[in-house]
Design an enzyme around this catalytic site. Sequence first.
Site, PDB file in Angstrom:
ATOM      1  CG  ASN A 211       2.957  -4.175  -1.006  1.00 23.43           C
ATOM      2  OD1 ASN A 211       2.393  -5.220  -0.704  1.00 23.43           O
ATOM      3  ND2 ASN A 211       4.023  -3.729  -0.366  1.00 23.43           N
TER       4      ASN A 211
ATOM      5  N   GLY B 190       6.358   3.868  -1.405  1.00 24.62           N
ATOM      6  CA  GLY B 190       6.783   3.851  -2.804  1.00 24.62           C
ATOM      7  C   GLY B 190       5.950   2.928  -3.666  1.00 24.62           C
ATOM      8  CG  ASP B 191       5.689  -0.961  -2.417  1.00 19.91           C
ATOM      9  OD1 ASP B 191       6.769  -0.759  -3.009  1.00 19.91           O
ATOM     10  OD2 ASP B 191       5.597  -1.603  -1.349  1.00 19.91           O
TER      11      ASP B 191
END
Length: 301
Positions: free
Chosen positions: A32, A257-258
Site C-alpha cells: 500500500n 498508516g500505510d
Amino acid sequence: MTAFLALGECMVELSQAGDGLYKRGFAGDTFNTAWYARRLLPEEWTVSYGTCVGEDAVSSEMLDFISGEGVDVSTIRRIPDRTVGLYMISLDNGERSFSYWRGQSAAKLMADDLSWLDGILKGREMIHFSGITLAILPPKQREAFCGALSRARSKGAIVSFDTNLRPRLWESTEAMRAGLTMGARTADIVLPSFDEEEELFGDANPSETIERYRKGGADMVAVKQGGAALHLWQREAGQHEIAAETVETVVDTTAAGDSFAAGLLAGLAQGKSPQDAAAEAMRLAAKVIQARGALVPSIFG
C-alpha cells in the site's frame, strides 16, 4: 535516477462491498505504501516492491496488477509450490479487523536467499519495511533480513520502519517486542502508533516512545495517534506536534498508516521539511480513511 523500494507481503484482499458482498483486490501494508508513493513521487523515480510470490495463476495476476499500477516487479522472486496469502477485512464503525489465510505464502521465504535480498537492496536510496514484514519471517530469517537492511543503510540508503503490530503473527509477546526493537535499530525513520507502543512497551506518552527509538539510533520518529496530534521528532529539528486533520466520517482505516508513510517519505525524498512532509502525509491519510479499501485511486483525481 532515484529509487524507492518497499519490502513485505502483498496479499489477495477481500473488502466489504455492501449487501454481504466482497470485492477482491491486492493489498498489504508495505505494498500500500509503495502504491501511494508511486502516485506521489515524480515519474523519474523508480518505485519497486520486494517480495516473493508463487508460480500459480493468482500470483501471476498479482504481478500483472502490481506492474499495471506502475510499481516495478523486477524485485519480486517467484518460488515453486508456493502461493500468495489472502485476508478479509471486517469493519465496525470504520475500525477494521482481519482474518488471514497465509500458510503457503511465498513471502515467508523472503530472507532465505541473502544474495537475492542483498541484490534488490543494492542502489536503493529509500527502503521501507514494517513489523508485519518481520513477523511473517522465521526468527533466524528476521535477523538475516535486518542484517541485509543494515548493510544497505551503511551504504547510504535511508531506511524507514513502520512498527505496525499484528500480535497474532508473532510467536509471543516477547518475540514481538524483540523483533520490533531489532527492526527499529536498522532504521533511520521509525513510524510507531502510540496505542500499540503503550500496550507493548508501557509507554506513558508519545515522548517516551520517541526517546526509546531515539536511543535505538533513529534519526526521525513520527508517533501516530489516530485522530489526535502527531508527535514528530527529528534529530536536527527537535520535537513538534502536528494537529490532525478533521474527518467527519471515518469509513475505513485500513491503509491510514500505510498512506501516511508514503506521504511522509515522498515529501522527505523531494526535499520538504519534516514538518511539511508530515502535515501533507496526514492530509493524505485523512482522505484515505473516508473511502473503502486499502487503495483509493479516486483521491488523486
